[in-house]
Design an enzyme around this catalytic site. Structure first.
Site, mmCIF file in Angstrom:
data_model
loop_
_atom_site.group_PDB
_atom_site.id
_atom_site.type_symbol
_atom_site.label_atom_id
_atom_site.label_comp_id
_atom_site.label_asym_id
_atom_site.label_seq_id
_atom_site.Cartn_x
_atom_site.Cartn_y
_atom_site.Cartn_z
ATOM 1 N N GLN A 1 30.611 43.173 23.882
ATOM 2 C CA GLN A 1 30.247 41.754 23.837
ATOM 3 C C GLN A 1 28.978 41.532 24.660
ATOM 4 O OE1 GLN A 1 31.610 38.048 26.391
ATOM 5 N NE2 GLN A 1 33.373 38.804 25.242
ATOM 6 N N SER B 1 32.497 42.828 28.659
ATOM 7 C CA SER B 1 32.770 41.440 28.290
ATOM 8 C C SER B 1 31.539 40.609 28.636
ATOM 9 C CB SER B 1 34.019 40.917 29.011
ATOM 10 O OG SER B 1 33.976 41.164 30.392
ATOM 11 N N ASP C 1 30.474 43.276 33.382
ATOM 12 C CA ASP C 1 29.559 42.180 33.047
ATOM 13 C C ASP C 1 28.957 41.483 34.258
ATOM 14 O OD1 ASP C 1 31.859 40.937 33.898
ATOM 15 O OD2 ASP C 1 31.977 39.534 32.231
ATOM 16 N N GLU D 1 37.289 32.559 26.277
ATOM 17 C CA GLU D 1 37.880 33.580 27.145
ATOM 18 C C GLU D 1 37.797 33.207 28.633
ATOM 19 O OE1 GLU D 1 35.916 37.392 27.011
ATOM 20 O OE2 GLU D 1 34.007 36.559 27.651
ATOM 21 N N HIS E 1 26.242 38.785 26.766
ATOM 22 C CA HIS E 1 25.851 37.505 27.339
ATOM 23 C C HIS E 1 24.511 37.095 26.720
ATOM 24 C CE1 HIS E 1 28.136 38.149 31.416
ATOM 25 N NE2 HIS E 1 28.923 37.641 30.477
ATOM 26 N N GLU F 1 28.400 35.539 23.957
ATOM 27 C CA GLU F 1 28.845 34.435 24.809
ATOM 28 C C GLU F 1 27.651 33.814 25.520
ATOM 29 O OE1 GLU F 1 31.692 33.932 28.799
ATOM 30 O OE2 GLU F 1 30.992 35.909 28.147
ATOM 31 N N GLN G 1 40.074 39.095 29.579
ATOM 32 C CA GLN G 1 38.822 39.588 30.125
ATOM 33 C C GLN G 1 39.121 39.967 31.573
ATOM 34 O OE1 GLN G 1 34.279 37.924 30.831
ATOM 35 N NE2 GLN G 1 35.982 36.512 31.073
#
Length: 553
Positions: A141, A362, A335, A221, A143, A170, A296
């Site tokens: 995933q 994440s 992350d 999340e 950012h 995200e 997460q």
């Protein structure tokens, strides 16, 4: 001052700018084995759990009560009789199937699973994670943020991220009122890069839920859970309120994960002398009992605390593994930047990268870290080539793919123009051709043009006041020449109706088919089994830039 020149050199190494703390169990600064952790125990009377880990029901706090009533299967508590070291060996035994481990863990307590983890070293945990991951194929995933809250850059960066292979993206905001613009920019840009990418906007929970209901996001999340009652109360929450919120998202067709991580209770001064891992086990049991699709976790924003104590990075892997044994989707953090040492931050990530988790990151920063509003990721946009080469070196699927400069320029420009067209059609803030051109070639916000913040905020407020939804985005795209992107966004809205992406560990492929623990379960049981990188995917991973081939010799 060191007299030895060798020690002078060593003292100036980046790793020695990191912070390290001696173990202090009374304050919770201990990773995995506090002398104050409870001993595993359980009692059941007439089908009701009356004792967990030495605490009787009349003395339960609300976490104990929630776990007793909604997480532990009272009919399976006989598994508590299995010695913890034997459960640890089952985790690493290729002859023991994943489903057997999940059944065992369904009947044991947080203290018991913590005791199991204390018997495993990191190599054994990695072996276990390779078996316990829910989905067969790992993913990751991104950012997607910037310090200007520039929706044009959000669109371009998300398009590039999707092209590079991120299954989820995200965003968040520096200024809360920008949230609707960033959410729709992320939605549009992600679908330019690759059909089927899931997106979210991490903001205050009521706003995040509204954005989801409007169809601007497809997952959430950021519902945090904690391992002690005082920390939960400090956050104005309980396990019950989190369960209610999760059901609110799920009832609207939004994929939902909770967030937790070792170190949060110590950071907030209410660890009750327990180890970070034991308290995280309680968090994970709450997530399971609340019916969350996944978690997460992996210390997340508390990684600086956890990484400062002995065995802290081992505890991070252990918490990821506990989540997998509870049959939760695992987005295993990586992350937030925590170290000045490139060697140390890479080593931390390899523990999830090599065995694979449902989402290795994440939040891999799809922008330079100076633009990352989540406080900077362990890897960022400047690490793409390193990451792709690590995949190639080790024949590991880390979820990303090499791309060409021409491909990236094309999708960044198309995403910028598509958002420009939508903003114009919906009478939102102006996006100029020069702004689109700047983000097309930009590395980060230092290379983009200024926007009118007041106009953007007014546009965001107007968008929400007018009741616009994802269908308005589809219409705007369709009527401004972006029919193919409109179709992709519409297909994402359709996923909300059939609900298949609410399966554990669900992601979507380019044909919007769900790849999940149900449709593609992890069946690893040793060499020759499970997911293996090969075929077209291996050819893709190998195709990095700057390769010398035989035709060029």
């Amino acid at each position: 001052m060191s007299k030895s020149k060798r020690f002078q050199i060593l003292n100036n190494r980046p790793v020695n700018r990191d912070g390290f703390i001696a173990e202090w169990p009374e304050a919770g600064f201990i990773a995995m084995h506090s002398p104050y952790d409870p001993k595993p125990s359980i009692k059941v009377v007439d089908g009701t759990i009356t004792e967990i880990d030495g605490i009787t029901r009349e003395n339960f706090d609300f976490i104990d009560r929630f776990i007793a009533d909604y997480t532990i299967n009272a009919s399976l508590v006989h598994f508590m009789d299995i010695p913890s070291v034997e459960i640890a060996r089952k985790l690493t035994d290729i002859n023991i199937a994943r489903k057997e481990i999940i059944e065992i863990v369904s009947g044991i307590t947080p203290a018991k699973i913590t005791e199991v983890m204390n018997h495993l070293n990191v190599v054994e945990m990695m072996m276990a994670m390779q078996k316990m991951r829910a989905r067969s194929i790992p993913a990751t995933q991104a950012h997607i943020t910037n310090v200007k809250d520039d929706p044009v850059q959000i669109a371009a960066d998300s398009a590039e991220g999707a092209l590079r292979g991120f299954a989820e993206e995200e965003t968040t905001v520096g200024v809360a009122r920008y949230a609707p613009l960033n959410a729709i920019a992320l939605l549009i840009g992600s679908q330019v890069g690759r059909p089927g990418v899931l997106t979210q906007c991490a903001v205050e929970e009521a706003t995040e839920l509204v954005l989801g209901i409007r169809g601007f996001t497809t997952y959430a999340e950021t519902m945090s859970v904690y391992g002690t009652e005082p920390v939960f109360v400090d956050g104005d929450d309980t396990p019950y309120s989190k369960a209610f919120l999760a059901s609110a998202y799920a009832s609207r067709g939004l994929k939902t994960r909770f967030t937790s991580g070792t170190g949060s209770e110590a950071l907030m001064g209410a660890a009750q002398s327990k180890s970070m891992l034991y308290l995280e086990a309680r968090c994970l049991y709450v997530a399971k009992g609340a019916g969350s699709q996944g978690i997460q976790n992996g210390s997340v924003s508390c990684i600086g605390i956890t990484a400062s104590v002995p065995s802290g990075i081992r505890a991070v892997l252990a918490e990821n593994l506990i989540a997998a044994t509870l049959d939760l989707e695992v987005a295993s953090s990586n992350d937030q930047s925590f170290s000045h040492s490139d060697m140390r931050r890479t080593a931390r990530t390899m523990l999830q990268f090599l065995p694979g988790t449902d989402f290795i990151f994440s939040g891999y920063a799809g922008e330079p870290n100076y633009d990352n509003l989540f406080a900077g990721s362990n890897f960022d946009a400047e690490d793409y080539d390193d990451y792709n080469i690590l995949q190639r070196d080790m024949m590991v699927d880390g979820g990303l793919r090499p791309v060409s400069e021409d491909e990236v320029i094309r999708v960044r420009q198309e995403a910028g123009r598509a958002v420009q067209a939508v903003f114009r059609y919906l009478n939102l803030a102006e996006i100029t051709d020069a702004q689109v051109e700047a983000v097309t070639y930009a590395h980060g916000s230092k290379d983009t043009l200024a926007r009118d913040a007041a106009a953007d905020i007014a546009a965001a407020e107007s968008l929400m006041r007018r009741g616009l939804t994802g269908l308005d985005i589809v219409k705007a795209l369709s009527e401004t020449g972006y029919e193919h992107i409109a179709e992709r966004v519409l297909n994402m809205l359709k996923q909300r109706i059939n609900g298949d992406y609410m399966q554990t560990s669900a992601i979507l492929d380019e044909d919007y088919k769900v790849v999940s623990a149900i449709s593609a379960p992890n069946d690893y049981q040793g060499p020759g089994t499970g997911y293996r990188v090969g075929g077209q995917r291996w050819d893709e991973i190998k195709n990095i830039a700057n390769v010398i081939d035989r035709e060029g010799i």
